[in-house]
Design a protein around this motif. Sequence first.
Motif, short mmCIF file in Angstrom:
data_model
loop_
_atom_site.label_atom_id
_atom_site.label_comp_id
_atom_site.label_asym_id
_atom_site.label_seq_id
_atom_site.Cartn_x
_atom_site.Cartn_y
_atom_site.Cartn_z
N ASP A 220 -13.53 -1.70 -12.97
CA ASP A 220 -14.12 -0.76 -12.01
C ASP A 220 -14.17 0.66 -12.57
O ASP A 220 -13.17 1.23 -12.97
N LEU B 111 -4.29 3.96 6.30
CA LEU B 111 -4.17 5.28 5.67
C LEU B 111 -5.51 5.75 5.12
O LEU B 111 -5.89 6.92 5.26
N GLU B 112 -6.24 4.83 4.50
CA GLU B 112 -7.52 5.20 3.91
C GLU B 112 -8.53 5.55 5.01
O GLU B 112 -9.33 6.48 4.87
N GLN C 285 -5.50 -0.90 -5.33
CA GLN C 285 -6.72 -1.58 -5.73
C GLN C 285 -7.03 -1.42 -7.20
O GLN C 285 -7.44 -2.35 -7.88
N ARG D 107 -11.85 13.59 6.34
CA ARG D 107 -12.88 14.20 5.49
C ARG D 107 -14.25 14.26 6.19
O ARG D 107 -14.90 15.29 6.23
N ALA E 284 -14.27 3.28 -11.12
CA ALA E 284 -13.49 4.24 -10.35
C ALA E 284 -12.12 4.54 -10.98
O ALA E 284 -11.49 5.52 -10.65
N THR F 272 -0.48 3.81 -2.51
CA THR F 272 -1.66 4.58 -2.12
C THR F 272 -1.30 5.72 -1.18
O THR F 272 -1.93 6.76 -1.19
N ARG G 71 -16.75 3.79 0.91
CA ARG G 71 -17.20 3.04 -0.26
C ARG G 71 -17.42 1.58 0.13
O ARG G 71 -18.42 0.98 -0.13
N ALA H 184 -6.19 9.77 -4.48
CA ALA H 184 -6.79 9.01 -3.38
C ALA H 184 -6.84 9.87 -2.11
O ALA H 184 -7.74 9.73 -1.29
N GLU H 185 -5.86 10.75 -1.95
CA GLU H 185 -5.86 11.60 -0.77
C GLU H 185 -6.97 12.65 -0.83
O GLU H 185 -7.64 12.92 0.16
N PRO I 170 -10.39 4.32 -5.12
CA PRO I 170 -9.83 3.30 -4.24
C PRO I 170 -8.30 3.29 -4.21
O PRO I 170 -7.72 2.56 -3.42
N ARG J 20 -7.77 9.03 6.07
CA ARG J 20 -8.26 10.03 5.11
C ARG J 20 -9.77 10.22 5.22
O ARG J 20 -10.27 11.35 5.14
N LEU J 21 -10.49 9.12 5.45
CA LEU J 21 -11.94 9.23 5.62
C LEU J 21 -12.30 9.98 6.89
O LEU J 21 -13.19 10.83 6.90
N CYS K 71 -0.57 8.64 -3.53
CA CYS K 71 -1.48 9.01 -4.63
C CYS K 71 -2.25 10.29 -4.29
O CYS K 71 -3.03 10.32 -3.35
N THR L 162 0.79 -1.23 0.00
CA THR L 162 0.00 0.00 0.00
C THR L 162 0.82 1.28 0.00
O THR L 162 0.29 2.36 0.19
N PRO M 296 0.12 0.17 5.47
CA PRO M 296 1.16 1.11 5.89
C PRO M 296 1.00 1.51 7.35
O PRO M 296 -0.10 1.58 7.86
N PRO N 57 -11.67 10.34 -1.51
CA PRO N 57 -11.76 8.96 -1.03
C PRO N 57 -12.66 8.04 -1.87
O PRO N 57 -12.68 6.83 -1.63
N ASP N 58 -13.34 8.57 -2.87
CA ASP N 58 -14.10 7.69 -3.76
C ASP N 58 -13.18 6.89 -4.67
O ASP N 58 -13.58 5.89 -5.27
#
Lengths: 398, 437
Positions: A53, B195-196, A36, B203, A55, A19, B187, A25-26, A32, B199-200, A22, A16, B263, A29-30
């Motif tokens: 996908d 990390l994701e 991915q 936000r 996305a 990611t 999602r 992606a930062e 992925p 970020r969520l 990226c 990861t 990460p 968040p839609d």
Amino acid sequence: MLNLINTSFDNCIKCTVCTTRCPVAEANPDYPGPKQAGPDGERLRIKNPELYDEALKHCTNCKRCEVACPSGVHVGTVIQLAKAKHGGFKKGPREFMLSHTDLMGSLSSPAAPVVNTVTRLKPVKKLLDKTLGIDERRTLPKYTGQTFRSWFNKQSGTQEQFKRKISFFHGCFTNYNDPTVGKHLVSVLNAMNIGVSLMKKEKCCGVPLIANGFFDKARKNAELNMNQFARSLTETECVIATEPSCTMTLRDEYPEVLDVDNSEVKDRIFFASAFIAREFARGNQPDMKPVKLRVAYHSPCHLIKAGGVIHTMELLNSIPGLEVIMLDQKCCGLSGTYGFKKENYSTSQSIGQGIFDQIEALGVDYVVTDCESCKMQVEMNTGHTVLHPLTLLAQSLT
Amino acid sequence: MKYNSIIIGGGLAGLTSAIRCAEAGLKTALISAGDSALTFASGSIDVLGIRQNNSLVQYPFEEISHLPSGHPYQKLGAGQVKQSLHFFTGQMAKAGIQMSSHGQQNHSRLTALGAIRPTWLSQPGTKALSIAAPAAGLRRVAIINIAGFRDFQPALVAAGMKKHPEFAGVEFTVADINAETVNINARNAYELRSLEMARLLKRDLFSQPKGLTIFASAIQKAAGNADLVVLPSVLAVENGNELISQLEAHTGLHICELATLPPSLPGMRMANALRQRYRELGGLLLEGDEVLSGYFDNNKLNSIKTRLNPSMPLEADHFILATGSFFSRGLDSNQSSLTDKTFNLDVVEAGQREQWSNERFLNGHQHGFSYFGIETNERFNPYQNGKAITNLYCAGGVLGGFNPVAEASAGGVAISTGWFAANQIIAQRSGSSGTAK
Ligand SMILES: Cc1cc2nc3c(=O)[nH]c(=O)nc-3n(C[C@H](O)[C@H](O)[C@H](O)COP(=O)(O)OP(=O)(O)OC[C@H]3O[C@@H](n4cnc5c(N)ncnc54)[C@H](O)[C@@H]3O)c2cc1C
Ligand code: SF4
Ligand code: SF4
């Protein structure tokens, strides 16, 4: 034509890291993210293309994921090819217009004063927004009345007199929108006793075409360019480009993304800064007078990817009196045609915000960057004028 | 193009030496092929935590003199190891992260498997436990996850901790915070990595005026009156430590973040801080390019060739090789031999392939391969065909003669050898007067 059995994405160890770097992606968040969308998705898509996908459309092909990946996976390329293979590109009139930069240029340039005035009118921008989906808040690029090639034709006699010569791939922007950088390249090289010649013909390198899914057209351009290069290289030392994305595409993306073999000429395609820095290091450095300015340098994504930042920094540092502050290596958010699209406007702006804030806080005289797209984005969002490194070099010539 | 120093590898060792060089005014370039092991690391710096017989080390600097002679720390001596860590802590503080230690003593940190590991330097969000009595003062521990986040298993942490006799009398609460409770809208929650999640949260929650209080009350509800609240490190990348202390102020609880599967946000935080510090000092960072080979002459490395600019070798007076171990591809192995992939330098004798590792991977015994790496002299110069390369230094995981995992020394070795290599270069330059512009 696309490379169907390449499974190098399987070098992915699922860490990861891509990611984490990226910018899309930062900001959104839609999306992925590269892991991915890239190697993870590819495994599934190979099995069943229906798992394609939607996305994926968010990826700007900035290549930051590839720069960060510890396992050498070509994440951005995997995503672009997947989009191409599984019909992930929307190819409407807007995409056509934004990506066929040389066609648009040859139509607009002869009527530049009119086009420039019209594209700045509010009602026109509203109309473009409503009908095509080009965000009305964007400043549209201006066109030049005199193309670089027509300016150059008057120069070609002078250029013939130099013993050493290089070929210059000017790209669409220098030719149709703003020839300044091309002119500055000519004066810097001439000061180093090197003449410039142009290819008999050149087509858009293909960056905007690839980004919008016109792979066949991009491949045709690539083949034409490679033929022209081969011909031109019999009389000149190498081919030079001043635009990072063009350089990266001509050198690295032709074989990797378009499957166009450039191995015969690849080692003789140079980013302008790289060529000039190497000449300086070999002692071919013109006399330079101080340029007493404090500037902030923004490194374009594709220049980082192509390994060119070191050469530009070397040149900037060789200009006496110039104070250079390197900005954080973040994406400006425009990514060529990406940020012009209405649906990407807010993502694009939010990606660039960090850079804009940093620039405003530094209180510099100018911002410097090699990329015309970054220049547009920074000038639209900060109070600063953005210069190309070659412009500063040209200024320092005595 | 000529530099005073070129550093190869952007991990803990490479960044530490690059910062030291840039701070001393050297024209410095750092080239790194991809992100480093920091993106996986806990965010604490281990110096020396475990003896060969598996007993815990309380005072790492005192222990150095008991190490075998080829060990990197033995070449440096305790004094220099201490100085280098002092330098590192100072640089981290300048980049906004106040790391802390307990004097000369190790402390314990928790891992996401519930193990208790000795370490020496930690970020504020990692709650240091006592090394001798890690459960001291703890009667109730609450381990809390955000529901759906799969890279952290509270039950596993609790089970791991319970295995430790010290924690026998401690009561464990395992709880989830519902994604809806804290307003996050993913999602697909099951796909999220740390990390994701961060970020969520940024936000959907922390950017809202009441975000912090909403999260604080969710923690309070899940944790009750626990003495220690354990959370996966998913809250924030950049200002994670500050966020935790704000949550502590709101809840009155003692909150500890644990790095999850990669990460690792605490590790990323550290890497970002070091890169930022290096840039502030005017250092040149080149990411995504790889050093392929070097031009050696007369026992010196003159220049290097990189993948992206193969026809333009980069010259320097001095080089530091900090390319990491197998994981970062600094070292490479095949059926019968071990090599340094970049320059083909001599490596610490690997012996027969059968002796490289134990039959059982996780049986608690050390593996031979952990000691593999580049062989160096007292100044950390490597050898090529038996001859020392005098202007090249090696630092960090690429070095042989130590066992980063089994002795819990990875971070400390990376920092101290990187710092030492930079010092050697600076000392030599202040002796000469030439500039390399
Ligand atoms: C899972 C995990 C957990 C860890 N946890 C801890 C911990 O809790 N505490 C602790 O103290 N330490 C920990 N560590 C180790 C620590 O993070 C350090 O990274 C380690 O000491 C090695 O640092 P390094 O700089 O030598 O190498 P690395 O961090 O491995 O970096 C090497 C760099 O060199 C680059 N490189 C390799 N070859 C080339 C080339 N030819 N050209 C250019 N670049 C190249 C790589 O891309 C990489 O970026 C952990 C490591 C891992 C993997
Ligand atoms: S960084 Fe590379 S190896 Fe890691 S997940 Fe992304 S593609 Fe896979
Ligand atoms: S190319 Fe850029 S936008 Fe696309 S996945 Fe990689 S980092 Fe993200």
